[in-house]
Design a protein around this motif. Sequence first.
Motif, PDB file in Angstrom:
ATOM      1  N   UNK A  91     -21.999  -4.868  18.367  1.00 14.09           N
ATOM      2  CA  UNK A  91     -22.199  -6.318  18.273  1.00 14.09           C
ATOM      3  C   UNK A  91     -20.937  -7.023  17.780  1.00 14.09           C
ATOM      4  N   UNK A  92     -20.356  -6.532  16.697  1.00 19.34           N
ATOM      5  CA  UNK A  92     -19.275  -7.265  16.044  1.00 19.34           C
ATOM      6  C   UNK A  92     -17.899  -7.023  16.666  1.00 19.34           C
ATOM      7  N   UNK A  93     -17.749  -6.008  17.491  1.00 19.92           N
ATOM      8  CA  UNK A  93     -16.441  -5.798  18.105  1.00 19.92           C
ATOM      9  C   UNK A  93     -16.091  -6.932  19.060  1.00 19.92           C
ATOM     10  N   UNK A  94     -17.085  -7.690  19.492  1.00 14.09           N
ATOM     11  CA  UNK A  94     -16.832  -8.847  20.351  1.00 14.09           C
ATOM     12  C   UNK A  94     -16.402 -10.074  19.543  1.00 14.09           C
ATOM     13  N   UNK A  95     -16.554 -10.003  18.227  1.00  7.45           N
ATOM     14  CA  UNK A  95     -16.355 -11.175  17.385  1.00  7.45           C
ATOM     15  C   UNK A  95     -15.223 -11.041  16.376  1.00  7.45           C
ATOM     16  N   UNK A  96     -14.890  -9.824  15.991  1.00  8.01           N
ATOM     17  CA  UNK A  96     -13.897  -9.626  14.932  1.00  8.01           C
ATOM     18  C   UNK A  96     -13.386  -8.197  14.959  1.00  8.01           C
ATOM     19  N   UNK A  97     -12.332  -7.930  14.219  1.00  9.98           N
ATOM     20  CA  UNK A  97     -11.852  -6.557  14.075  1.00  9.98           C
ATOM     21  C   UNK A  97     -12.926  -5.734  13.372  1.00  9.98           C
ATOM     22  N   UNK A  98     -13.267  -4.589  13.945  1.00  8.77           N
ATOM     23  CA  UNK A  98     -14.311  -3.758  13.356  1.00  8.77           C
ATOM     24  C   UNK A  98     -13.860  -2.307  13.324  1.00  8.77           C
ATOM     25  N   UNK A  99     -14.202  -1.627  12.243  1.00  2.80           N
ATOM     26  CA  UNK A  99     -13.780  -0.241  12.016  1.00  2.80           C
ATOM     27  C   UNK A  99     -14.952   0.537  11.444  1.00  2.80           C
ATOM     28  N   UNK A 100     -15.115   1.774  11.906  1.00  5.78           N
ATOM     29  CA  UNK A 100     -16.211   2.622  11.417  1.00  5.78           C
ATOM     30  C   UNK A 100     -15.722   4.055  11.270  1.00  5.78           C
ATOM     31  N   UNK A 101     -15.628   4.578  10.054  1.00  9.40           N
ATOM     32  CA  UNK A 101     -15.179   5.960   9.872  1.00  9.40           C
ATOM     33  C   UNK A 101     -16.329   6.958   9.980  1.00  9.40           C
ATOM     34  N   UNK A 102     -15.978   8.186  10.336  1.00  6.52           N
ATOM     35  CA  UNK A 102     -16.847   9.328  10.055  1.00  6.52           C
ATOM     36  C   UNK A 102     -16.434   9.809   8.672  1.00  6.52           C
ATOM     37  N   UNK A 103     -17.333   9.760   7.721  1.00 10.08           N
ATOM     38  CA  UNK A 103     -16.983  10.164   6.362  1.00 10.08           C
ATOM     39  C   UNK A 103     -16.609  11.647   6.308  1.00 10.08           C
ATOM     40  N   UNK A 104     -15.832  12.061   5.303  1.00  8.31           N
ATOM     41  CA  UNK A 104     -15.455  13.476   5.188  1.00  8.31           C
ATOM     42  C   UNK A 104     -16.679  14.394   5.260  1.00  8.31           C
ATOM     43  N   UNK A 105     -16.561  15.425   6.095  1.00 10.88           N
ATOM     44  CA  UNK A 105     -17.666  16.370   6.256  1.00 10.88           C
ATOM     45  C   UNK A 105     -18.622  16.011   7.371  1.00 10.88           C
TER      46      UNK A 105
END
Length: 336
Positions: A91-105
């Motif tokens: 949803x938000x990648x169309x509106x603003x810079x968005x980032x999502x990590x895979x947490x360690x492990x």
Amino acid sequence: MLVGARQLTRAAGRVAATVVDRAESWVSARLGIDHALRLRPAVDGDRRELDTRAGRLSYYIDRRAGGRPLVLVHGVDAAASAYEVRPLFHHYRQLRTVLAPDLPGFGYSERGDRRYTPALYEDALIDLLEQELDADGPADLVALALGCELVARVALERPQLVSSLGLISPTGLDLPRPGYERWRRALTARVTAPAVYDLLVSRRSIRYSLSKAFAGPIHPGLADYAYVTSHQPGARFAPLAFLAGDLATPKVLDRVYARVRKPVLVIHGDDGFNGNERLPELLGQHRWIARHIAGTGAMPHFENPLETTQALDLFWEDVESREFELPDAEEDVPEA
């Protein structure tokens, strides 16, 4: 004699580890369990990797819309990954810079056999913000479940990196549950842990857990991805630390949540896992507000993405209009 005893203990530990690993391989082979399934990206974004104090960290990013960055942090459980924030990312990648990590492990990030702690995750998130988003200014952080404790720690330790916090179904707001400590340690002992993990991440167990997280039908894509991501080399180590209780910050409400000096929005449904008995202690304190989304469980952003994003948008508009800020907490966040 002391040195000899230590060496003997270490040697015994190595032997035990080898025996357990071989036994796990034999049992998995006999039961037909594949721990090296093909993993696809969790969201439609550019996947990158970063060397952090917590090891190699994988994350997805989309900068095409620009604007103040939004960082989406998944929860921590037996089969977690960035897929848990997929609706918000798309949803938000169309509106603003968005980032999502895979947490360690988890996901594509490093999954080694090491000590997993809240401080490890805090370090990973701080390094990610500093190295990837430093030039973009402070970010809005939105997290799920136990991920909420982690982003709150970041906001307390590095307030200059954070504009606001959105906490979806946060942990740490329920009353203590006596007796839990005793049995979870037994389940995560080195000898029993591999078998316990395989049971937790069977298709049936994953679907059962998700049925408790959803008020309505579970999301099939989430269930399928949870199974695949939980069947990767080294996938059991971080989840078992979670099951043992090692990833929760002790007394997080008093030691972390109550000391955050950033605007905070809590979004929750009728969660079958995390209680909100102590949430009223935070509402009205500094800038904590809450939004209940009826007809949803612990994953309101899957079950009612429209109301979830509307709540976030109104919250951010309010943050911008008031230019809210409180003095930073004086003490450092406690190590754990």
